[in-house]
Every structure is written in structure tokens, then in C-alpha cells.
Design a protein around this motif. Structure first.
Motif, PDB file in Angstrom:
ATOM      1  N   HIS A   1     -57.341  85.661  45.460  1.00  0.00           N
ATOM      2  CA  HIS A   1     -57.370  84.314  45.326  1.00  0.00           C
ATOM      3  C   HIS A   1     -58.149  83.297  45.709  1.00  0.00           C
ATOM      4  N   ASP A   2     -59.000  83.771  46.979  1.00  0.00           N
ATOM      5  CA  ASP A   2     -60.168  83.118  47.433  1.00  0.00           C
ATOM      6  C   ASP A   2     -61.378  83.773  47.392  1.00  0.00           C
ATOM      7  N   VAL A   3     -61.655  85.056  46.669  1.00  0.00           N
ATOM      8  CA  VAL A   3     -62.694  85.791  46.498  1.00  0.00           C
ATOM      9  C   VAL A   3     -64.079  84.683  46.121  1.00  0.00           C
ATOM     10  N   GLY A   4     -63.467  83.722  45.418  1.00  0.00           N
ATOM     11  CA  GLY A   4     -64.767  82.950  44.739  1.00  0.00           C
ATOM     12  C   GLY A   4     -65.384  82.150  45.777  1.00  0.00           C
ATOM     13  N   LYS A   5     -64.885  82.046  46.934  1.00  0.00           N
ATOM     14  CA  LYS A   5     -65.462  81.428  48.142  1.00  0.00           C
ATOM     15  C   LYS A   5     -66.901  82.199  48.562  1.00  0.00           C
ATOM     16  N   CYS A   6     -66.952  83.450  48.116  1.00  0.00           N
ATOM     17  CA  CYS A   6     -68.295  84.007  48.418  1.00  0.00           C
ATOM     18  C   CYS A   6     -69.403  83.255  47.541  1.00  0.00           C
ATOM     19  N   TYR A   7     -69.054  82.571  46.405  1.00  0.00           N
ATOM     20  CA  TYR A   7     -69.984  81.756  45.786  1.00  0.00           C
ATOM     21  C   TYR A   7     -69.915  80.327  46.273  1.00  0.00           C
ATOM     22  N   GLU A   8     -68.818  79.771  46.465  1.00  0.00           N
ATOM     23  CA  GLU A   8     -68.686  78.335  46.620  1.00  0.00           C
ATOM     24  C   GLU A   8     -69.325  77.983  48.160  1.00  0.00           C
ATOM     25  N   TYR A   9     -69.147  78.695  49.074  1.00  0.00           N
ATOM     26  CA  TYR A   9     -69.519  78.323  50.573  1.00  0.00           C
ATOM     27  C   TYR A   9     -70.718  78.619  51.043  1.00  0.00           C
ATOM     28  N   VAL A  10     -71.717  79.233  50.292  1.00  0.00           N
ATOM     29  CA  VAL A  10     -73.016  79.642  50.808  1.00  0.00           C
ATOM     30  C   VAL A  10     -73.909  78.506  51.375  1.00  0.00           C
ATOM     31  N   ASP A  11     -73.540  77.403  50.942  1.00  0.00           N
ATOM     32  CA  ASP A  11     -74.400  76.255  51.150  1.00  0.00           C
ATOM     33  C   ASP A  11     -73.661  75.526  52.596  1.00  0.00           C
ATOM     34  N   HIS A  12     -72.649  76.085  53.114  1.00  0.00           N
ATOM     35  CA  HIS A  12     -71.813  75.183  54.098  1.00  0.00           C
ATOM     36  C   HIS A  12     -71.737  76.355  55.533  1.00  0.00           C
ATOM     37  N   VAL A  13     -72.827  77.127  55.401  1.00  0.00           N
ATOM     38  CA  VAL A  13     -72.940  78.214  56.591  1.00  0.00           C
ATOM     39  C   VAL A  13     -74.257  78.374  57.043  1.00  0.00           C
ATOM     40  N   ASP A  14     -74.568  78.775  58.340  1.00  0.00           N
ATOM     41  CA  ASP A  14     -75.880  78.920  58.964  1.00  0.00           C
ATOM     42  C   ASP A  14     -76.505  79.986  57.814  1.00  0.00           C
ATOM     43  N   GLY A  15     -77.695  79.797  57.531  1.00  0.00           N
ATOM     44  CA  GLY A  15     -78.458  80.726  56.767  1.00  0.00           C
ATOM     45  C   GLY A  15     -78.835  82.019  57.251  1.00  0.00           C
ATOM     46  N   GLU A  16     -78.594  82.178  58.568  1.00  0.00           N
ATOM     47  CA  GLU A  16     -78.499  83.443  59.400  1.00  0.00           C
ATOM     48  C   GLU A  16     -77.581  84.695  58.589  1.00  0.00           C
ATOM     49  N   LEU A  17     -76.260  83.755  58.043  1.00  0.00           N
ATOM     50  CA  LEU A  17     -75.279  84.763  57.809  1.00  0.00           C
ATOM     51  C   LEU A  17     -75.422  85.339  56.466  1.00  0.00           C
ATOM     52  N   LEU A  18     -76.496  84.773  55.766  1.00  0.00           N
ATOM     53  CA  LEU A  18     -76.574  85.054  54.473  1.00  0.00           C
ATOM     54  C   LEU A  18     -78.143  86.093  54.155  1.00  0.00           C
ATOM     55  N   ALA A  19     -78.209  86.910  53.183  1.00  0.00           N
ATOM     56  CA  ALA A  19     -78.996  87.663  52.725  1.00  0.00           C
ATOM     57  C   ALA A  19     -79.298  87.802  51.357  1.00  0.00           C
ATOM     58  N   GLY A  20     -80.359  87.246  50.664  1.00  0.00           N
ATOM     59  CA  GLY A  20     -80.318  87.113  49.370  1.00  0.00           C
ATOM     60  C   GLY A  20     -79.603  86.637  48.594  1.00  0.00           C
ATOM     61  N   THR A  21     -79.226  85.370  48.925  1.00  0.00           N
ATOM     62  CA  THR A  21     -77.992  84.721  47.984  1.00  0.00           C
ATOM     63  C   THR A  21     -78.881  84.174  46.797  1.00  0.00           C
TER      64      THR A  21
ATOM     65  N   LEU B   1     -68.642  92.669  44.911  1.00  0.00           N
ATOM     66  CA  LEU B   1     -69.454  91.873  43.929  1.00  0.00           C
ATOM     67  C   LEU B   1     -69.712  90.525  44.436  1.00  0.00           C
ATOM     68  N   GLY B   2     -68.516  90.029  44.770  1.00  0.00           N
ATOM     69  CA  GLY B   2     -68.655  88.533  45.312  1.00  0.00           C
ATOM     70  C   GLY B   2     -69.594  88.470  46.466  1.00  0.00           C
ATOM     71  N   LEU B   3     -69.155  89.419  47.297  1.00  0.00           N
ATOM     72  CA  LEU B   3     -70.163  89.316  48.682  1.00  0.00           C
ATOM     73  C   LEU B   3     -71.733  89.814  48.258  1.00  0.00           C
ATOM     74  N   GLU B   4     -71.798  90.772  47.390  1.00  0.00           N
ATOM     75  CA  GLU B   4     -73.172  90.818  47.250  1.00  0.00           C
ATOM     76  C   GLU B   4     -73.960  89.758  46.598  1.00  0.00           C
ATOM     77  N   ARG B   5     -73.295  89.266  45.489  1.00  0.00           N
ATOM     78  CA  ARG B   5     -74.026  88.021  44.544  1.00  0.00           C
ATOM     79  C   ARG B   5     -74.149  86.696  45.736  1.00  0.00           C
ATOM     80  N   GLY B   6     -73.222  86.541  46.300  1.00  0.00           N
ATOM     81  CA  GLY B   6     -73.049  85.514  47.388  1.00  0.00           C
ATOM     82  C   GLY B   6     -74.134  85.751  48.684  1.00  0.00           C
ATOM     83  N   GLY B   7     -74.484  86.871  48.827  1.00  0.00           N
ATOM     84  CA  GLY B   7     -75.601  87.128  49.651  1.00  0.00           C
ATOM     85  C   GLY B   7     -75.032  87.297  51.020  1.00  0.00           C
ATOM     86  N   TRP B   8     -73.704  87.357  51.209  1.00  0.00           N
ATOM     87  CA  TRP B   8     -72.814  87.547  52.648  1.00  0.00           C
ATOM     88  C   TRP B   8     -73.071  88.943  53.304  1.00  0.00           C
ATOM     89  N   ARG B   9     -73.725  88.756  54.685  1.00  0.00           N
ATOM     90  CA  ARG B   9     -73.838  90.088  55.191  1.00  0.00           C
ATOM     91  C   ARG B   9     -72.509  90.675  55.767  1.00  0.00           C
TER      92      ARG B   9
END
Length: 199
Positions: free
Chosen positions: A97-117, A35-43
Motif C-alpha cells: 500500500h505504500d510502495v509508491g513512497k519509493c517515488y514520492e519521498y526522494v526529495d525529502h531525504v538526504d541525497g546520500e541515501l539515494l543512488a541514481g534516482t 522495481l520501486g526501490l530501483e527506480r526511486g534510487g534507494w540504497r
């Protein structure tokens, strides 16, 4: 990426899932991450960094380290102090304990790592990851004993359990090692200089 791919990633990333005896709890841990990965948009789960400014260590490496430290501490508590920590709760809470980083860290990585955040609805640094992680675990129906051990760093839960304290202390031990190795500073120094929660 569909849920099957994320689920496979989570299972491969965290072999410690096998330490959870309860099948339902093990699946809820996986479901929380998916759920966290999908909503955060992580590939890829492996692309989430340990910290917004420490990318040399992945969140997966840190989470696994916390789990290993907590398990060893639980063994000592049993063998030397006759305590009886619930290992399923310890492992599940450490892994979450750190699954919430799926949400918190999307602005701190290269956009290529994300899809549909979905930054407007879920993914932002506005809510600390320990609280958004708690919310994710709550949403999938993780047991209260696991949920209350996820807020680990800011003192959000007033009544701490033995399992919650294991997660908190294991997180501090792993985090101190990482900040020292990566930046030459203690966790407290990192928090004072860089934590978004200290503003």
C-alpha cells in the motif's frame, strides 16, 4: 545496487511475506518493491520515511504495522462476523500500500541515501504514492484484487472490497498512532496541515 540486494532487503524487511500462501503472489510483492526501490534510487529500503516530514518512523515500520492490524482485524471478521477475507490479498495489499513512497519521498531525504534516482521519469511527489504504488503492482502483474486495494486513502477506487477496506482502516489506525506519537496530532490534522494532496 542490483536486484538481488534489493530483493534480499525486501524479504528481510517484511517477514509478513511468509503469511502469503501463494508463491507467485509473494514473489510479485517482492518484485514490486524491487522495481520501486530501483527506480526511486534507494540504497536501503529502511531509509524511506513514514512521511515526508516524519522521519522518526520508517515506511517499513508503518507497513508492517498496517499488515499486523489488518491481519488481526481479519481474524475478528472471521471469528465474530463469519466473514471470509482473502488473507493473501490482505497481506499483499498491506505490504504494497505504500510502495509508491519509493517515488514520492526522494526529495525529502538526504541525497546520500539515494543512488541514481530518475526524478524526470519516475521519482517525484507529483503522483500520490497510493496511485504510483498501484501502477507498480499493475506493472508486475499483481492480481486485480491486490491492485484495487492499494489506493487506500484518497478514495480513488469507487467499488471497495472487504480486503481493500481492511487495508484502508488498518492504514488509518497505524497512521493515527504514528502522527499522534510523533507530532501530537491526529491523522486528519496531519492531512489538513501537511498533505501534498490537499492543495
Amino acid at each position: 545496487m542490483d536486484e538481488t540486494d534489493h530483493g534480499k532487503q525486501v524479504r528481510e524487511a517484511f517477514p509478513e511475506l511468509d503469511r502469503i500462501a501463494d508463491d507467485d503472489l509473494r514473489e510479485r510483492v517482492v518484485e514490486t518493491w524491487v522495481l520501486g526501490l530501483e527506480r526511486g534510487g534507494w540504497r536501503e529500503i529502511a531509509d524511506i520515511p513514514y512521511a515526508w516530514n516524519i522521519h522518526e518512523v520508517t515506511n517499513v515500520e508503518h507497513v508492517r504495522g498496517v499488515t499486523k492490524i489488518a491481519l488481526e482485524s481479519a481474524r475478528v471478521q472471521r471469528d465474530f462476523h463469519d466473514a471470509d477475507p482473502d488473507i493473501d490479498v490482505v497481506v499483499a495489499a498491506c505490504l504494497l500500500h505504500d510502495v509508491g513512497k519509493c517515488y514520492e519521498y526522494v526529495d525529502h531525504v538526504d541525497g546520500e541515501l539515494l543512488a541514481g534516482t530518475d526524478r524526470e521519469r519516475y521519482a517525484s511527489g507529483v503522483i500520490p504514492h497510493s496511485l504510483s504504488g498501484y501502477a507498480l503492482a499493475h506493472e508486475v502483474g499483481a492480481p486485480l484484487a491486490v491492485q484495487r486495494a492499494i489506493p487506500h486513502f484518497l478514495g480513488e477506487v469507487p467499488e471497495r472490497t472487504l480486503e481493500a477496506e481492511l487495508v484502508k482502516s488498518a492504514n488509518a489506525a497505524s497512521s493515527n498512532a504514528i502522527t499522534q506519537a510523533a507530532m501530537g496530532i491526529s491523522l486528519n490534522e496531519w492531512v489538513e496541515q501537511y498533505s501534498q494532496t490537499m492543495d
